[in-house]
Design a protein around this motif. Structure first.
Motif, PDB file in Angstrom:
ATOM      1  N   ILE A 180       0.851  -1.194   0.000  1.00 55.00           N
ATOM      2  CA  ILE A 180       0.000   0.000   0.000  1.00 55.00           C
ATOM      3  C   ILE A 180       0.884   1.241   0.000  1.00 55.00           C
ATOM      4  CG2 ILE A 180      -1.661   1.331   1.348  1.00 55.00           C
ATOM      5  CD1 ILE A 180      -2.861  -1.269   2.321  1.00 55.00           C
ATOM      6  N   ARG A 181       1.891   1.219   0.843  1.00 57.71           N
ATOM      7  CA  ARG A 181       2.831   2.347   0.906  1.00 57.71           C
ATOM      8  C   ARG A 181       3.584   2.504  -0.412  1.00 57.71           C
ATOM      9  NH1 ARG A 181       7.477   3.551   5.466  1.00 57.71           N
ATOM     10  NH2 ARG A 181       8.771   4.915   4.184  1.00 57.71           N
ATOM     11  N   LYS A 182       4.059   1.395  -0.972  1.00 55.94           N
ATOM     12  CA  LYS A 182       4.809   1.466  -2.228  1.00 55.94           C
ATOM     13  C   LYS A 182       3.953   2.054  -3.347  1.00 55.94           C
ATOM     14  CE  LYS A 182       7.830  -2.478  -1.184  1.00 55.94           C
ATOM     15  NZ  LYS A 182       8.163  -3.878  -1.556  1.00 55.94           N
ATOM     16  N   ASN A 183       2.669   1.708  -3.347  1.00 56.00           N
ATOM     17  CA  ASN A 183       1.763   2.240  -4.366  1.00 56.00           C
ATOM     18  C   ASN A 183       1.642   3.756  -4.251  1.00 56.00           C
ATOM     19  OD1 ASN A 183      -1.271   3.171  -4.831  1.00 56.00           O
ATOM     20  ND2 ASN A 183      -0.850   1.542  -6.301  1.00 56.00           N
ATOM     21  N   ASN A 216      -7.053   0.537  -2.531  1.00 58.86           N
ATOM     22  CA  ASN A 216      -6.381   0.582  -1.230  1.00 58.86           C
ATOM     23  C   ASN A 216      -6.975   1.682  -0.358  1.00 58.86           C
ATOM     24  OD1 ASN A 216      -4.596  -1.457  -1.954  1.00 58.86           O
ATOM     25  ND2 ASN A 216      -3.015  -0.044  -2.643  1.00 58.86           N
ATOM     26  N   PHE A 217      -7.154   2.854  -0.961  1.00 62.66           N
ATOM     27  CA  PHE A 217      -7.704   3.984  -0.207  1.00 62.66           C
ATOM     28  C   PHE A 217      -9.099   3.648   0.317  1.00 62.66           C
ATOM     29  CE2 PHE A 217     -10.259   7.815   0.162  1.00 62.66           C
ATOM     30  CZ  PHE A 217      -9.445   8.629   0.940  1.00 62.66           C
ATOM     31  N   THR A 218      -9.917   3.061  -0.548  1.00 64.14           N
ATOM     32  CA  THR A 218     -11.284   2.724  -0.148  1.00 64.14           C
ATOM     33  C   THR A 218     -11.296   1.802   1.062  1.00 64.14           C
ATOM     34  OG1 THR A 218     -12.060   2.952  -2.424  1.00 64.14           O
ATOM     35  CG2 THR A 218     -13.440   1.693  -0.926  1.00 64.14           C
ATOM     36  N   SER A 219     -10.496   0.743   1.018  1.00 65.68           N
ATOM     37  CA  SER A 219     -10.495  -0.222   2.120  1.00 65.68           C
ATOM     38  C   SER A 219      -9.938   0.393   3.397  1.00 65.68           C
ATOM     39  CB  SER A 219      -9.691  -1.467   1.738  1.00 65.68           C
ATOM     40  OG  SER A 219      -8.340  -1.144   1.479  1.00 65.68           O
ATOM     41  N   GLN A 220      -8.868   1.187   3.280  1.00 63.53           N
ATOM     42  CA  GLN A 220      -8.272   1.809   4.459  1.00 63.53           C
ATOM     43  C   GLN A 220      -9.192   2.882   5.043  1.00 63.53           C
ATOM     44  OE1 GLN A 220      -4.781   1.038   5.741  1.00 63.53           O
ATOM     45  NE2 GLN A 220      -5.666  -0.736   4.718  1.00 63.53           N
ATOM     46  N   VAL A 227     -17.377   4.177   7.734  1.00 62.22           N
ATOM     47  CA  VAL A 227     -18.359   4.789   6.836  1.00 62.22           C
ATOM     48  C   VAL A 227     -17.959   4.453   5.407  1.00 62.22           C
ATOM     49  CG1 VAL A 227     -19.296   6.983   5.987  1.00 62.22           C
ATOM     50  CG2 VAL A 227     -18.863   6.678   8.423  1.00 62.22           C
ATOM     51  N   SER A 228     -18.941   4.193   4.537  1.00 59.88           N
ATOM     52  CA  SER A 228     -18.646   3.882   3.141  1.00 59.88           C
ATOM     53  C   SER A 228     -17.988   5.072   2.460  1.00 59.88           C
ATOM     54  CB  SER A 228     -19.923   3.507   2.390  1.00 59.88           C
ATOM     55  OG  SER A 228     -20.463   2.313   2.896  1.00 59.88           O
ATOM     56  N   PHE A 229     -16.962   4.783   1.662  1.00 57.53           N
ATOM     57  CA  PHE A 229     -16.283   5.854   0.932  1.00 57.53           C
ATOM     58  C   PHE A 229     -17.161   6.390  -0.191  1.00 57.53           C
ATOM     59  CE2 PHE A 229     -13.514   6.510  -2.921  1.00 57.53           C
ATOM     60  CZ  PHE A 229     -13.231   7.839  -2.643  1.00 57.53           C
ATOM     61  N   LEU A 230     -17.728   5.498  -0.983  1.00 65.35           N
ATOM     62  CA  LEU A 230     -18.570   5.895  -2.108  1.00 65.35           C
ATOM     63  C   LEU A 230     -19.972   5.348  -1.940  1.00 65.35           C
ATOM     64  CD1 LEU A 230     -16.250   5.270  -5.174  1.00 65.35           C
ATOM     65  CD2 LEU A 230     -16.983   7.476  -4.314  1.00 65.35           C
ATOM     66  N   LYS A 231     -20.949   6.140  -2.325  1.00 64.89           N
ATOM     67  CA  LYS A 231     -22.313   5.642  -2.388  1.00 64.89           C
ATOM     68  C   LYS A 231     -22.471   4.837  -3.671  1.00 64.89           C
ATOM     69  CE  LYS A 231     -24.206   9.555   0.200  1.00 64.89           C
ATOM     70  NZ  LYS A 231     -25.139  10.706   0.174  1.00 64.89           N
ATOM     71  N   ALA A 307     -16.835  -5.458  -8.133  1.00 61.88           N
ATOM     72  CA  ALA A 307     -15.862  -4.391  -7.933  1.00 61.88           C
ATOM     73  C   ALA A 307     -16.097  -3.658  -6.626  1.00 61.88           C
ATOM     74  CB  ALA A 307     -15.919  -3.407  -9.101  1.00 61.88           C
ATOM     75  N   ASP A 308     -17.373  -3.559  -6.200  1.00 60.68           N
ATOM     76  CA  ASP A 308     -17.635  -2.799  -4.985  1.00 60.68           C
ATOM     77  C   ASP A 308     -17.256  -3.569  -3.727  1.00 60.68           C
ATOM     78  OD1 ASP A 308     -19.656  -4.644  -4.829  1.00 60.68           O
ATOM     79  OD2 ASP A 308     -21.294  -3.217  -5.130  1.00 60.68           O
ATOM     80  N   GLU A 309     -16.722  -4.789  -3.895  1.00 58.20           N
ATOM     81  CA  GLU A 309     -16.190  -5.502  -2.745  1.00 58.20           C
ATOM     82  C   GLU A 309     -14.769  -5.064  -2.427  1.00 58.20           C
ATOM     83  OE1 GLU A 309     -16.634  -9.570  -3.806  1.00 58.20           O
ATOM     84  OE2 GLU A 309     -18.717  -9.664  -3.197  1.00 58.20           O
ATOM     85  N   GLY A 310     -14.237  -4.160  -3.240  1.00 58.80           N
ATOM     86  CA  GLY A 310     -12.955  -3.548  -2.928  1.00 58.80           C
ATOM     87  C   GLY A 310     -11.767  -4.461  -3.156  1.00 58.80           C
ATOM     88  N   ILE A 311     -10.674  -4.123  -2.494  1.00 61.90           N
ATOM     89  CA  ILE A 311      -9.404  -4.801  -2.731  1.00 61.90           C
ATOM     90  C   ILE A 311      -9.478  -6.272  -2.355  1.00 61.90           C
ATOM     91  CG2 ILE A 311      -8.348  -4.351  -0.474  1.00 61.90           C
ATOM     92  CD1 ILE A 311      -6.522  -3.743  -3.748  1.00 61.90           C
ATOM     93  N   GLU A 312     -10.197  -6.602  -1.275  1.00 57.86           N
ATOM     94  CA  GLU A 312     -10.289  -7.998  -0.859  1.00 57.86           C
ATOM     95  C   GLU A 312     -11.087  -8.809  -1.866  1.00 57.86           C
ATOM     96  OE1 GLU A 312      -8.642  -9.418   1.564  1.00 57.86           O
ATOM     97  OE2 GLU A 312      -7.721  -7.479   1.932  1.00 57.86           O
ATOM     98  N   GLY A 313     -12.142  -8.197  -2.415  1.00 54.17           N
ATOM     99  CA  GLY A 313     -12.926  -8.895  -3.425  1.00 54.17           C
ATOM    100  C   GLY A 313     -12.119  -9.183  -4.667  1.00 54.17           C
ATOM    101  N   LEU A 314     -11.330  -8.203  -5.103  1.00 52.57           N
ATOM    102  CA  LEU A 314     -10.521  -8.410  -6.295  1.00 52.57           C
ATOM    103  C   LEU A 314      -9.417  -9.424  -6.054  1.00 52.57           C
ATOM    104  CD1 LEU A 314     -10.143  -4.931  -7.990  1.00 52.57           C
ATOM    105  CD2 LEU A 314     -11.314  -6.937  -8.837  1.00 52.57           C
ATOM    106  N   LYS A 315      -8.897  -9.463  -4.842  1.00 49.48           N
ATOM    107  CA  LYS A 315      -7.887 -10.479  -4.537  1.00 49.48           C
ATOM    108  C   LYS A 315      -8.461 -11.873  -4.731  1.00 49.48           C
ATOM    109  CE  LYS A 315      -4.976  -8.049  -1.187  1.00 49.48           C
ATOM    110  NZ  LYS A 315      -4.611  -7.950   0.243  1.00 49.48           N
ATOM    111  N   LYS A 316      -9.747 -12.026  -4.355  1.00 55.14           N
ATOM    112  CA  LYS A 316     -10.383 -13.330  -4.516  1.00 55.14           C
ATOM    113  C   LYS A 316     -10.711 -13.610  -5.975  1.00 55.14           C
ATOM    114  CE  LYS A 316     -13.504 -12.297  -1.385  1.00 55.14           C
ATOM    115  NZ  LYS A 316     -14.704 -12.379  -0.526  1.00 55.14           N
ATOM    116  N   ALA A 317     -10.994 -12.556  -6.735  1.00 51.35           N
ATOM    117  CA  ALA A 317     -11.462 -12.761  -8.105  1.00 51.35           C
ATOM    118  C   ALA A 317     -10.349 -12.860  -9.120  1.00 51.35           C
ATOM    119  CB  ALA A 317     -12.386 -11.619  -8.503  1.00 51.35           C
ATOM    120  N   LEU A 318      -9.217 -12.246  -8.841  1.00 52.88           N
ATOM    121  CA  LEU A 318      -8.158 -12.219  -9.834  1.00 52.88           C
ATOM    122  C   LEU A 318      -7.291 -13.465  -9.758  1.00 52.88           C
ATOM    123  CD1 LEU A 318      -7.030  -8.505  -9.687  1.00 52.88           C
ATOM    124  CD2 LEU A 318      -8.183  -9.635 -11.553  1.00 52.88           C
TER     125      LEU A 318
END
Length: 434
Positions: A180-183, A216-220, A227-231, A307-318
């Motif tokens: 996350i930091r490197k990104n 990364n920003f969304t999950s953090q 609170v949800s970042f995006l509606k 996609a709205d499952e965020g970084i963890e969802g994409l980790k599972k899907a990719l």
């Protein structure tokens, strides 16, 4: 909307405190509103007062946002907050709350600018807003951890206190090895040193780093703020280019002159970095595919994640395709695998045990695994149906190779149940006779 006496009294009390810029205690609130202590603590603990009341480091409270609204609006917002958690409800510092709101707005602005088709300098705008958003978010976290003074430097510039940099914030929150930091550091580098190189031709590779940064920003952000970042109405994904190809040097030269060499060097460096680092927290990998399954009931294709499952969802899907050195991971041919299995069976087990579990004998009367036994177990387990830890299929020419993991797994299978191999052979032989 009719105001209760306690809410009206609370509104006037907060206005007076905000106007005078003086802190207040819980006892003063109870005296002004005639609330019970448990009432105020419930409101405050659940974040229902977050828009108007902040707790300072001394355990006292400060009022805000009451001078420019009516008593009716105050009552409405207080009532709505029972069902909607306000951003910053779990922050004590007013500055931290303000930074969180600015941080969210800047990241949304970064997305909106990037996704605007007519904007040619979208990458320039994105890196500016992205870095500002991360800096504000991290400073809010640091304030809540260490107090407001922790984000300021000791020196003053033009009479104003200077805050620490984005990189200083990263030092306080993330270890050096964090992707996350490197990104964030990678995108901050573009902002500071390479914004002149962010030309449309490199969007295909850079957008993958940008997208991971947003996820990364969304999950953090959501983990910290609760609170949800995006509606749901907002678009949270960057438009990723499907394939990246380095533009021809001659065309780049004619378009950008001598700076084309630097642009090409940047694209090559990014490409190599992403190939060597397949962690989605740094960048969406270059060689990925989404995994789909079929619903057994109606046969419709269903994606495993959204996609709205965020970084963890994409980790599972990719599914990340990595180059495989077959000679190291799957060095055994079928003949080799059978030979190794038989050797290990007699090294680790006595003849009595093998006589119970094995079916076939060689010319010397020893119980052994032969080719039919081997294929029977492969058929029963399904190991050879795909490339995996046990099996590797070479396409052209077609050869099958096996790993030492298969040897160990094969032995466990046939030795766990005395009838396992016998049943596997019966099933396999019936199939090949049909």
């Amino acid at each position: 909307m009719k105001l209760t006496k306690s809410v009206a009294a609370f509104y006037i009390f907060l206005q007076n405190k905000e106007r005078a810029n003086t802190p207040f205690t819980e006892a003063e609130v109870l005296d002004a509103t005639q609330w019970k202590r448990v009432t105020f603590r419930t409101y405050h603990g659940k974040g229902q007062l977050a828009d108007f009341v902040s707790e300072n480091s001394d355990g006292k409270f400060e009022a805000s946002n009451t001078l420019n609204i009516s008593d009716v609006e105050f009552a409405k917002r207080l009532s709505q907050s029972k069902n909607v958690i306000s951003l910053g409800h779990n922050c004590k510092s007013k500055l931290a709350k303000a930074l969180l709101k600015k941080s969210r707005d800047n990241m949304i602005l970064a997305l909106e600018l990037y996704n605007r088709p007519s904007l040619e300098n979208k990458m320039d705008a994105f890196v500016m807003c992205f870095c500002t958003s991360w800096e504000q978010f991290l400073k809010a976290k640091i304030i809540e951890m260490d107090g407001e003074k922790s984000i300021f430097k000791n020196v003053k510039r033009k009479g104003l206190k200077e805050t620490i940099s984005l990189r200083d914030c990263l030092d306080k929150i993330y270890p050096p090895e964090s992707n996350i930091r490197k990104n964030v550091e990678e995108i901050a580098f573009y902002r500071d040193c390479a914004v002149h190189l962010l030309m449309p031709e490199i969007q295909g590779v850079v957008s993958r780093i940008f997208q991971s940064g947003v996820l990364n920003f969304t999950s953090q952000f959501e983990e910290f703020t609760e609170v949800s970042f995006l509606k749901n109405s907002h678009i949270g994904m960057i438009s990723l280019v499907g394939e990246f190809k380095s533009p021809p040097a001659a065309i780049m030269k004619s378009t950008y002159g001598d700076i084309a060499d630097d642009i090409l060097a940047l694209t090559g460096s990014l490409y190599n970095t992403m190939e060597n680092n397949d962690d989605i927290e740094f960048a969406i990998p270059l060689n990925v595919r989404l995994v789909y399954v079929k619903d057994n009931r109606d046969g419709n294709a269903v994606i495993l994640t959204k996609a709205d499952e965020g970084i963890e969802g994409l980790k599972k899907a990719l599914f990340i395709e990595k180059p495989v050195d077959r000679s190291k991971t799957h060095p055994l041919t079928q003949t080799d695998a059978i030979e190794v299995i038989n050797k290990k069976l007699y090294e680790k087990h006595d003849g009595a045990k093998l006589a119970k579990c094995l079916v076939c004998q060689n010319s010397k009367g020893q119980y052994v695994i032969n080719r039919n036994c081997f294929l029977s177990v492969l058929h029963k387990t399904g190991w050879a149906n795909a490339n995996n830890d046990y099996h590797y299929k070479n396409e052209r020419p077609e050869y099958h190779y096996y790993s030492f993991k298969l040897v160990e797994a094969f032995m466990r299978k046939i030795l766990e149940q005395d009838e396992y191999l016998k049943n596997a052979k019966n099933s396999y032989n019936k199939r090949i006779k049909k």
